[in-house]
Motif scaffolding. Structure first.
Motif, PDB file in Angstrom:
ATOM      1  N   ASP A 280       4.604  72.676 -47.199  1.00 24.40           N
ATOM      2  CA  ASP A 280       3.775  73.371 -46.528  1.00 24.40           C
ATOM      3  C   ASP A 280       2.634  72.606 -45.959  1.00 24.40           C
ATOM      4  O   ASP A 280       1.414  73.149 -45.922  1.00 24.40           O
ATOM      5  N   GLU A 281       2.027  71.258 -47.871  1.00 28.89           N
ATOM      6  CA  GLU A 281       0.930  70.802 -47.401  1.00 28.89           C
ATOM      7  C   GLU A 281       1.115  69.082 -47.521  1.00 28.89           C
ATOM      8  O   GLU A 281       2.069  68.973 -48.038  1.00 28.89           O
ATOM      9  N   ILE A 282       0.585  68.396 -46.710  1.00 33.20           N
ATOM     10  CA  ILE A 282       0.149  67.122 -47.339  1.00 33.20           C
ATOM     11  C   ILE A 282      -0.277  66.363 -47.341  1.00 33.20           C
ATOM     12  O   ILE A 282      -2.220  66.779 -47.340  1.00 33.20           O
ATOM     13  N   VAL A 283      -1.064  65.280 -48.426  1.00 37.15           N
ATOM     14  CA  VAL A 283      -1.820  64.456 -48.485  1.00 37.15           C
ATOM     15  C   VAL A 283      -2.670  63.176 -47.443  1.00 37.15           C
ATOM     16  O   VAL A 283      -0.943  62.542 -47.486  1.00 37.15           O
ATOM     17  N   VAL A 284      -3.185  62.989 -46.377  1.00 35.38           N
ATOM     18  CA  VAL A 284      -3.248  61.440 -45.321  1.00 35.38           C
ATOM     19  C   VAL A 284      -4.697  61.177 -46.232  1.00 35.38           C
ATOM     20  O   VAL A 284      -5.503  62.186 -46.367  1.00 35.38           O
ATOM     21  N   MET A 285      -4.178  59.764 -45.621  1.00 34.03           N
ATOM     22  CA  MET A 285      -5.792  59.013 -46.438  1.00 34.03           C
ATOM     23  C   MET A 285      -5.693  57.852 -45.756  1.00 34.03           C
ATOM     24  O   MET A 285      -4.867  57.631 -44.989  1.00 34.03           O
ATOM     25  N   GLY A 286      -7.017  57.531 -45.235  1.00 36.58           N
ATOM     26  CA  GLY A 286      -7.143  56.757 -44.517  1.00 36.58           C
ATOM     27  C   GLY A 286      -8.329  55.267 -44.742  1.00 36.58           C
ATOM     28  O   GLY A 286      -9.526  55.560 -46.026  1.00 36.58           O
ATOM     29  N   ARG A 287      -8.440  54.139 -43.879  1.00 36.50           N
ATOM     30  CA  ARG A 287      -8.919  52.427 -44.432  1.00 36.50           C
ATOM     31  C   ARG A 287      -9.357  52.303 -43.429  1.00 36.50           C
ATOM     32  O   ARG A 287      -8.477  51.967 -42.402  1.00 36.50           O
ATOM     33  N   ASP A 288      -9.962  51.840 -43.137  1.00 37.46           N
ATOM     34  CA  ASP A 288     -11.538  51.453 -42.290  1.00 37.46           C
ATOM     35  C   ASP A 288     -11.074  49.855 -42.193  1.00 37.46           C
ATOM     36  O   ASP A 288     -11.752  49.541 -43.072  1.00 37.46           O
ATOM     37  N   GLY A 289     -10.593  49.022 -41.578  1.00 35.89           N
ATOM     38  CA  GLY A 289     -10.057  47.564 -41.125  1.00 35.89           C
ATOM     39  C   GLY A 289      -9.614  47.098 -41.840  1.00 35.89           C
ATOM     40  O   GLY A 289      -9.058  46.498 -42.857  1.00 35.89           O
ATOM     41  N   GLY A 290      -8.576  47.815 -42.968  1.00 33.49           N
ATOM     42  CA  GLY A 290      -7.519  47.653 -43.837  1.00 33.49           C
ATOM     43  C   GLY A 290      -8.142  47.799 -45.248  1.00 33.49           C
ATOM     44  O   GLY A 290      -8.921  48.448 -45.377  1.00 33.49           O
ATOM     45  N   PRO A 291      -7.218  46.920 -46.752  1.00 34.04           N
ATOM     46  CA  PRO A 291      -5.889  45.755 -45.868  1.00 34.04           C
ATOM     47  C   PRO A 291      -5.412  46.862 -45.654  1.00 34.04           C
ATOM     48  O   PRO A 291      -5.327  48.319 -45.817  1.00 34.04           O
ATOM     49  N   GLU A 292      -3.743  46.426 -44.992  1.00 34.54           N
ATOM     50  CA  GLU A 292      -2.738  47.535 -45.181  1.00 34.54           C
ATOM     51  C   GLU A 292      -2.149  48.165 -46.313  1.00 34.54           C
ATOM     52  O   GLU A 292      -2.178  47.508 -47.398  1.00 34.54           O
ATOM     53  N   PHE A 293      -1.070  49.511 -46.068  1.00 36.86           N
ATOM     54  CA  PHE A 293      -1.189  50.013 -47.376  1.00 36.86           C
ATOM     55  C   PHE A 293      -0.017  49.361 -47.651  1.00 36.86           C
ATOM     56  O   PHE A 293       1.618  49.126 -47.000  1.00 36.86           O
ATOM     57  N   LEU A 294       0.422  49.170 -49.101  1.00 29.67           N
ATOM     58  CA  LEU A 294       1.694  48.533 -49.280  1.00 29.67           C
ATOM     59  C   LEU A 294       2.968  49.099 -50.091  1.00 29.67           C
ATOM     60  O   LEU A 294       2.714  50.362 -50.933  1.00 29.67           O
ATOM     61  N   ASP A 295       4.148  48.986 -50.264  1.00 29.61           N
ATOM     62  CA  ASP A 295       4.830  49.934 -50.710  1.00 29.61           C
ATOM     63  C   ASP A 295       4.821  49.815 -52.401  1.00 29.61           C
ATOM     64  O   ASP A 295       5.016  51.062 -52.198  1.00 29.61           O
ATOM     65  N   SER A 296       4.460  49.469 -52.532  1.00 30.10           N
ATOM     66  CA  SER A 296       3.684  49.714 -54.462  1.00 30.10           C
ATOM     67  C   SER A 296       2.673  51.060 -54.063  1.00 30.10           C
ATOM     68  O   SER A 296       3.214  52.122 -55.325  1.00 30.10           O
ATOM     69  N   GLU A 297       1.749  50.384 -52.948  1.00 29.15           N
ATOM     70  CA  GLU A 297       0.879  52.040 -52.779  1.00 29.15           C
ATOM     71  C   GLU A 297       1.490  52.785 -52.817  1.00 29.15           C
ATOM     72  O   GLU A 297       1.325  54.063 -53.174  1.00 29.15           O
ATOM     73  N   LEU A 298       2.273  52.985 -51.654  1.00 22.17           N
ATOM     74  CA  LEU A 298       2.982  54.256 -51.627  1.00 22.17           C
ATOM     75  C   LEU A 298       3.560  54.861 -52.150  1.00 22.17           C
ATOM     76  O   LEU A 298       3.313  56.216 -52.621  1.00 22.17           O
ATOM     77  N   ALA A 299       4.616  54.117 -53.226  1.00 11.86           N
ATOM     78  CA  ALA A 299       5.179  54.610 -54.486  1.00 11.86           C
ATOM     79  C   ALA A 299       3.896  55.375 -55.526  1.00 11.86           C
ATOM     80  O   ALA A 299       4.592  56.133 -55.962  1.00 11.86           O
ATOM     81  N   ARG A 300       2.942  54.381 -55.179  1.00 13.24           N
ATOM     82  CA  ARG A 300       2.010  55.055 -56.994  1.00 13.24           C
ATOM     83  C   ARG A 300       1.669  56.559 -56.055  1.00 13.24           C
ATOM     84  O   ARG A 300       1.456  57.712 -56.684  1.00 13.24           O
ATOM     85  N   ILE A 301       1.594  56.503 -54.815  1.00 12.10           N
ATOM     86  CA  ILE A 301       0.511  57.820 -54.286  1.00 12.10           C
ATOM     87  C   ILE A 301       1.503  59.402 -54.201  1.00 12.10           C
ATOM     88  O   ILE A 301       1.421  59.910 -54.814  1.00 12.10           O
TER      89      ILE A 301
END
Length: 204
Positions: free
Chosen positions: A170-191
């Motif tokens: 019932d919980e998620i984590v959300v993160m934001g980057r102002d102005g980039g860069p785009e989230f890479l697939d490798s970063e999503l895997a790390r997260i």
């Protein structure tokens, strides 16, 4: 203040050395390099943390890197995180010291670890979502997203890039980057991997 640049370069021997030499000649003193991604198409993405010599502008380093054959600076920003890249292993070690309360300490470490502007922990409610924890720059309202794995999320403006990952049922984590860069697939895997470790630590 340290400068952080994200560089795309050919994934071949010598490429990173050429970049490091160009940065040094342009007035940058490299303090740390982190490999962000090895792509299947023969390219790599690295984050480089450096200090600038007095009077040297960041544009000189960017221009020096972009002048190299096959090299492109994807993103550049000031980096006010104490001059260190906060690697995943350090996060895990820190969470381990907190044991059952590890999740309460997770969100505050995510902006430095993933070079995002803010992070927030959301809990599902009948009305949508409740922000359980958030770092200082997080928006006051964040919409719930049904997530089974880490992925990018639709933006609510033209500036911020979002990603999210499940934490518990019932919980998620959300993160934001102002102005980039785009989230890479490798970063999503790390997260996704790091959040899974955090949950395991909290239950051990």
């Amino acid at each position: 203040m340290p400068l952080l640049i994200r560089v795309e370069l050919p994934d071949i021997p010598g490429s990173l050395g050429r970049v490091a030499t160009a940065i040094g000649e342009a007035g940058g003193d490299i303090e740390a390099i982190e490999i962000v991604a090895h792509r299947s198409d023969g390219w790599a993405v690295d984050d480089v943390l450096m200090e600038m010599a007095p009077g040297v502008m960041p544009d000189s380093v960017v221009s020096a890197c972009n002048a190299l054959d096959g090299v492109e600076v994807l993103w550049v920003s000031r980096y006010a995180a104490g001059g260190n890249l906060f690697l995943d292993l350090e996060v895990v070690e820190e969470l381990t010291t907190h044991g059952a309360s590890a999740l309460d300490h997770l969100v505050g470490m995510l902006p430095v670890t993933f070079r995002v502007d803010w992070a927030a922990r959301l809990r599902r409610t009948p009305a949508g979502a409740e922000i359980v924890q958030a770092t200082e720059a997080a928006p006051a309202r964040i919409d719930w997203a049904d997530l089974t794995q880490a992925r990018t999320l639709p933006g609510v403006d033209d500036v911020t890039l979002y990603c999210g990952a499940p934490l518990t049922e019932d919980e998620i984590v959300v993160m934001g980057r102002d102005g980039g860069p785009e989230f890479l697939d490798s970063e999503l895997a790390r997260i996704g991997h790091l959040l899974g470790l955090a949950v395991s630590i909290s239950r051990s």
